[in-house]
Design a protein around this motif. Structure first.
Motif, short mmCIF file in Angstrom:
data_model
loop_
_atom_site.label_atom_id
_atom_site.label_comp_id
_atom_site.label_asym_id
_atom_site.label_seq_id
_atom_site.Cartn_x
_atom_site.Cartn_y
_atom_site.Cartn_z
N GLN B 6 24.29 41.70 29.00
CA GLN B 6 25.44 42.80 28.46
C GLN B 6 25.99 41.98 28.31
O GLN B 6 26.85 40.82 28.19
CB GLN B 6 25.74 43.33 30.02
CG GLN B 6 24.62 45.03 30.22
CD GLN B 6 25.20 45.48 31.85
OE1 GLN B 6 24.43 44.92 33.00
NE2 GLN B 6 25.65 46.14 31.43
N SER B 7 27.06 42.91 26.68
CA SER B 7 27.71 42.32 26.46
C SER B 7 29.52 44.08 25.63
O SER B 7 28.32 44.75 26.47
CB SER B 7 28.37 42.08 25.12
OG SER B 7 27.01 43.05 23.99
N PRO B 8 30.72 43.39 26.22
CA PRO B 8 30.75 42.47 26.07
C PRO B 8 31.12 42.64 28.22
O PRO B 8 30.00 42.42 28.88
CB PRO B 8 32.76 42.43 25.11
CG PRO B 8 32.32 43.64 25.49
CD PRO B 8 31.14 44.66 25.49
N ARG B 9 31.08 41.36 29.05
CA ARG B 9 30.76 41.20 30.31
C ARG B 9 32.67 41.60 29.79
O ARG B 9 32.75 41.63 31.96
CB ARG B 9 31.16 39.24 30.44
CG ARG B 9 29.43 38.77 29.74
CD ARG B 9 28.54 39.49 30.96
NE ARG B 9 29.15 39.66 32.39
CZ ARG B 9 28.67 38.50 33.34
NH1 ARG B 9 28.66 37.24 33.42
NH2 ARG B 9 29.05 38.48 34.30
N HIS B 10 33.58 41.65 29.47
CA HIS B 10 34.86 42.67 30.22
C HIS B 10 35.48 42.82 29.23
O HIS B 10 35.29 42.79 28.14
CB HIS B 10 35.89 41.47 30.34
CG HIS B 10 34.78 40.50 31.84
ND1 HIS B 10 35.45 40.62 33.44
CD2 HIS B 10 34.39 39.18 31.92
CE1 HIS B 10 34.70 39.75 33.77
NE2 HIS B 10 34.16 38.75 33.19
N ASP B 85 38.23 55.73 34.91
CA ASP B 85 36.36 55.38 33.53
C ASP B 85 36.53 53.77 33.94
O ASP B 85 35.58 52.69 33.92
CB ASP B 85 36.80 55.20 32.38
CG ASP B 85 36.91 56.94 32.40
OD1 ASP B 85 37.08 56.92 30.73
OD2 ASP B 85 35.68 57.32 33.07
N SER B 86 37.82 53.05 34.53
CA SER B 86 37.61 51.80 34.89
C SER B 86 36.80 50.95 36.26
O SER B 86 36.77 52.17 37.21
CB SER B 86 38.73 51.30 35.25
OG SER B 86 40.26 51.07 34.54
N SER B 109 29.76 44.16 32.54
CA SER B 109 30.52 44.95 31.80
C SER B 109 31.74 45.42 32.81
O SER B 109 31.51 46.61 33.11
CB SER B 109 30.09 45.49 30.43
OG SER B 109 28.95 45.01 29.92
N ARG B 110 32.36 44.29 33.03
CA ARG B 110 33.46 45.42 33.71
C ARG B 110 35.20 45.40 32.50
O ARG B 110 35.10 44.97 31.69
CB ARG B 110 34.50 43.76 34.12
CG ARG B 110 35.87 44.69 34.75
CD ARG B 110 36.12 43.77 36.50
NE ARG B 110 34.83 43.39 37.11
CZ ARG B 110 34.92 44.02 37.88
NH1 ARG B 110 34.99 45.34 38.61
NH2 ARG B 110 34.14 43.76 39.06
N LEU B 111 34.66 46.85 32.71
CA LEU B 111 35.94 47.47 32.02
C LEU B 111 37.27 48.35 32.79
O LEU B 111 36.78 48.62 33.76
CB LEU B 111 35.62 49.31 31.54
CG LEU B 111 36.30 49.76 30.43
CD1 LEU B 111 36.70 49.67 28.98
CD2 LEU B 111 35.86 51.02 30.44
N THR B 112 37.99 47.37 32.00
CA THR B 112 39.76 48.07 33.00
C THR B 112 40.50 48.52 32.09
O THR B 112 40.68 48.57 30.70
CB THR B 112 40.29 46.58 32.69
OG1 THR B 112 39.50 45.87 33.71
CG2 THR B 112 42.11 47.11 33.20
N VAL B 113 40.78 49.83 32.16
CA VAL B 113 41.33 51.21 31.47
C VAL B 113 42.75 51.14 31.57
O VAL B 113 43.22 51.21 32.96
CB VAL B 113 40.95 52.58 30.95
CG1 VAL B 113 42.07 53.34 30.42
CG2 VAL B 113 39.39 52.52 31.30
#
Lengths: 115, 114
Positions: B6-10, B85-86, B109-113
């Motif tokens: 998976q990409s990106p990881r962060h 969505d984070s 993939s960790r998404l931070t909003v």
């Protein structure tokens, strides 16, 4: 509505003793059950599974028991080791008649095995 | 053995921005699943693809879309991002070569909003 429930958020066990993680489900269409193990910063890793036609499946130190009438399954780890410390997810799928193996997860139980 | 990549990881994004997550399944796996795991929550099924066609849909917001390409990799596109969505987004794959058709997950993939 939580279809797969893991009511214990955490469990602490001494090394060498038995760890018992519990899981309940509500959807009677579920016919395949899995346990996944997750370490921090990693994805869930498959551990062991059981089909609804069985009531027990064993793989080394790991045994999963299924009680269909109670809609309950449990994972036994004997003996527990510090490396077993992780979050354990119970998951279920309804596989009959299809090829979609979508999983429904519980919230997970954090197992800590103390040396 | 090759795993699910998976990409990106962060990923850090602002509100109302767009994000794209990519998933490369295990070779010869033809089915991809996307899951979203919020803080302290169970992984929630979003959507799946089998042989490049959507096979099942879960709690995926209308702002999200996904597809599977000819090489079986998948992309999850998220628009008009919201704080909620984070989350950690997991991709999993399965196929004829996987034992008992068990889903194999990527690292997420960790998404931070913000």
């Amino acid at each position: 509505d939580q279809q797969v429930k893991q009511n214990s958020p955490s469990l602490s066990v001494q090394e060498g003793r038995i760890s018992i993680l519990n899981c309940d489900y509500t959807n009677s269409m579920f016919d395949y059950f899995l346990w996944y193990k997750k370490y921090p910063a990693e994805g869930p890793t498959f551990l062991i599974s059981i089909s609804s036609i069985k009531d027990k499946n064993e793989d080394g130190r790991f045994t999963v028991f299924l009680n269909k009438s109670a809609k309950h399954l449990s994972l036994h780890i004997v003996p527990s080791q510090p490396g077993d410390s992780a979050v354990y997810f119970c998951a279920a799928s309804a596989r009959s008649g299809g090829s979609n193996y979508k999983l429904t997860f519980g919230k997970g139980t954090l197992l800590t095995v103390n040396p | 053995a090759a795993g699910v990549i998976q990409s990106p990881r962060h990923l850090i994004k602002e509100k109302r921005e767009t994000a794209t997550l990519k998933c490369y399944p295990i070779p010869r796996h033809d089915t991809v699943y996307w899951y979203q795991q919020g803080p302290g929550q169970d992984p929630q099924f979003l959507i799946s693809f089998y042989e490049k066609m959507q096979s099942d849909k879960g709690s995926i917001p209308d702002r999200f879309s996904a597809q599977q390409f000819s090489d079986y990799h998948s992309e999850l596109n998220m628009s008009s991002l919201e704080l909620g969505d984070s989350a950690l987004y997991f991709c999993a794959s399965t196929g004829p070569s996987s034992g008992a058709n068990v889903l194999t997950f990527g690292a997420g993939s960790r998404l931070t909003v913000l």
